[in-house]
Design a protein around this motif. Structure first.
Motif, mmCIF file in Angstrom:
data_model
loop_
_atom_site.group_PDB
_atom_site.id
_atom_site.type_symbol
_atom_site.label_atom_id
_atom_site.label_comp_id
_atom_site.label_asym_id
_atom_site.label_seq_id
_atom_site.Cartn_x
_atom_site.Cartn_y
_atom_site.Cartn_z
ATOM 1 N N PHE A 1 0.865 -1.183 0.000
ATOM 2 C CA PHE A 1 0.000 0.000 0.000
ATOM 3 C C PHE A 1 0.904 1.235 0.000
ATOM 4 O O PHE A 1 1.768 1.392 0.866
ATOM 5 C CB PHE A 1 -0.909 -0.003 1.225
ATOM 6 N N ASP A 2 0.687 2.117 -0.965
ATOM 7 C CA ASP A 2 1.611 3.233 -1.173
ATOM 8 C C ASP A 2 1.633 4.195 0.007
ATOM 9 O O ASP A 2 2.677 4.760 0.335
ATOM 10 C CB ASP A 2 1.223 3.990 -2.460
ATOM 11 N N LEU A 3 0.510 4.391 0.673
ATOM 12 C CA LEU A 3 0.482 5.285 1.838
ATOM 13 C C LEU A 3 1.361 4.744 2.961
ATOM 14 O O LEU A 3 2.103 5.489 3.602
ATOM 15 C CB LEU A 3 -0.956 5.465 2.327
ATOM 16 N N ASP A 4 1.298 3.430 3.183
ATOM 17 C CA ASP A 4 2.138 2.826 4.227
ATOM 18 C C ASP A 4 3.609 2.898 3.844
ATOM 19 O O ASP A 4 4.473 3.123 4.702
ATOM 20 C CB ASP A 4 1.719 1.374 4.449
ATOM 21 N N LEU B 1 5.085 5.216 1.979
ATOM 22 C CA LEU B 1 5.557 6.594 2.159
ATOM 23 C C LEU B 1 5.789 6.911 3.624
ATOM 24 O O LEU B 1 6.750 7.600 3.984
ATOM 25 C CB LEU B 1 4.543 7.567 1.561
ATOM 26 N N ALA B 2 4.910 6.418 4.503
ATOM 27 C CA ALA B 2 5.089 6.657 5.935
ATOM 28 C C ALA B 2 6.355 5.987 6.449
ATOM 29 O O ALA B 2 7.105 6.554 7.248
ATOM 30 C CB ALA B 2 3.872 6.147 6.697
ATOM 31 N N ARG C 1 -7.602 3.437 5.661
ATOM 32 C CA ARG C 1 -6.852 4.434 4.894
ATOM 33 C C ARG C 1 -7.823 5.387 4.202
ATOM 34 O O ARG C 1 -9.030 5.158 4.214
ATOM 35 C CB ARG C 1 -5.942 3.753 3.879
ATOM 36 N N ARG C 2 -7.289 6.425 3.595
ATOM 37 C CA ARG C 2 -8.172 7.384 2.921
ATOM 38 C C ARG C 2 -8.747 6.756 1.651
ATOM 39 O O ARG C 2 -8.162 5.843 1.060
ATOM 40 C CB ARG C 2 -7.405 8.657 2.577
ATOM 41 N N HIS D 1 -6.979 5.438 -2.328
ATOM 42 C CA HIS D 1 -5.529 5.288 -2.304
ATOM 43 C C HIS D 1 -5.091 4.200 -3.278
ATOM 44 O O HIS D 1 -5.912 3.467 -3.840
ATOM 45 C CB HIS D 1 -5.059 4.975 -0.884
ATOM 46 N N THR D 2 -3.788 4.123 -3.480
ATOM 47 C CA THR D 2 -3.226 3.222 -4.491
ATOM 48 C C THR D 2 -2.421 2.113 -3.824
ATOM 49 O O THR D 2 -2.073 2.187 -2.639
ATOM 50 C CB THR D 2 -2.315 3.992 -5.461
#
Length: 338
Positions: free
Chosen positions: A78-81, A83-84, A140-141, A144-145
């Motif tokens: 998951f791209d959000l994870d 980036l974090a 997540r939002r 997301h991608t």
């Protein structure tokens, strides 16, 4: 009717239930022509699937089950994870770079360290009883991608074919969303979260008591190690290289750093001398009273001005007396200067 292609993405119709549906857009991942320093992750070409508008409560296991018929899924990111995690790594890396070379350890020992054996009489560190945390899914939002990496390129081709309609059909058939039972969904998720944020009072009390006990144990252990490593031990005098005993002042009598030699403080010496003079030394009390009654002359400004004024008054008085004496002699006509 859904379009078969939208800006290079193929829509995949996912059905949660008979009255709930979701659309995921997918395409094969292609590397950009311009690579910046921020693109640290290199996605394998030919077997990476790029997903857009992933459900907000989707888990890695559900993504794997969704594309299970296409082939073996090697990894789901998951791209959000991602980036974090990269932001956390950058912060920790910048902190490490700020450290001086003197603070870095010399040569790390690869050998595993043996655990220190505790004596039978030595207290054991208390264990902290954790608060109960139910397995909740990460929300997540929306939109997301994610990237899905397959084991081979043929699995990627079969995954892209899921969005295409079958022979004789006008639109692709919706695929059921695989719901895993590892964590609750919908209203049950928020109910479990509400219960997790409000644990029972006895559980909170046990967690707090064990945490405080562990903190007290660490403080006592740190104090014990400092006393063990300290070179200043009680009852032992410290002698330097030249043979002198280190002495510090403290209390009525000074005392050596480790004990032994003592030096009297200045206040104690003054008090002791006063008592000795008042008790037996002849003339001691008289000298003390004389010293206390003595006042410094012309110390203040008003004393200086008063002294000068008195001198002028005395001169004026003496001049008046001399003038009166001259007039008396003149009136008696007995004044013969020559």
């Amino acid at each position: 009717m859904l379009p078969t292609s939208l800006s290079g993405f193929s829509p995949l119709h996912v059905a949660y239930a008979d009255d709930a549906a979701h659309i995921i857009y997918l395409r094969a991942h292609t590397g950009s022509s311009k690579k910046t320093q921020d693109q640290r992750r290199v996605w394998p070409e030919g077997r990476t699937l790029f997903l857009v508008n992933v459900p907000a409560d989707a888990t890695e296991r559900e993504i794997v089950l969704l594309f299970k018929t296409c082939g073996t899924v090697e990894e789901v990111v998951f791209d959000l994870d991602a980036l974090a995690e990269e932001g956390a790594d950058e912060e920790s890396g910048s902190e490490d770079e700020d450290l001086d070379e003197a603070d870095t350890p010399a040569a790390p020992d690869d050998r595993p360290r043996k655990k220190r054996k505790l004596d039978k009489d030595e207290p054991r560190p208390p264990k902290v009883i954790p608060l109960p945390i139910p397995p909740l899914r990460t929300l997540r939002r929306t939109g997301h991608t994610a990237h899905v990496i397959f084991l081979d390129s043929s699995s990627l081709a079969r995954a892209l074919a899921l969005s295409q309609p079958s022979k004789g059909a006008k639109s692709p058939r919706p695929r059921p969303w695989p719901t895993s039972t590892e964590s609750p969904l919908g209203l049950q998720h928020y109910t479990a979260l509400y219960d997790a944020l409000r644990p029972p009072l006895d559980v909170v009390r046990e967690h707090a008591n064990t945490s405080i006990a562990l903190h007290d144990y660490e403080l006592a252990e740190r104090k014990r190690l400092l006393q063990k490593e300290s070179k200043y031990k009680k009852g032992e005098a410290i002698v330097d290289e030249d043979g002198f005993t280190l002495v510090t002042r403290g209390g009525a009598y000074g005392q050596a750093v480790g004990g032994g030699v003592g030096v009297a403080s200045k206040k104690f010496v003054q008090q002791h001398s006063r008592k000795r003079d008042a008790a037996g030394k002849p003339g001691g009390a008289k000298r003390a009273r004389k010293k206390e009654g003595k006042e410094k002359a012309a110390f203040y400004a008003f004393q200086v001005h008063e002294k000068k004024r008195n001198e002028l008054l005395n001169l004026q008085k003496k001049w008046e007396e001399d003038k009166a004496a001259v007039e008396k002699l003149r009136s008696s006509r007995k004044f013969k200067p020559y």
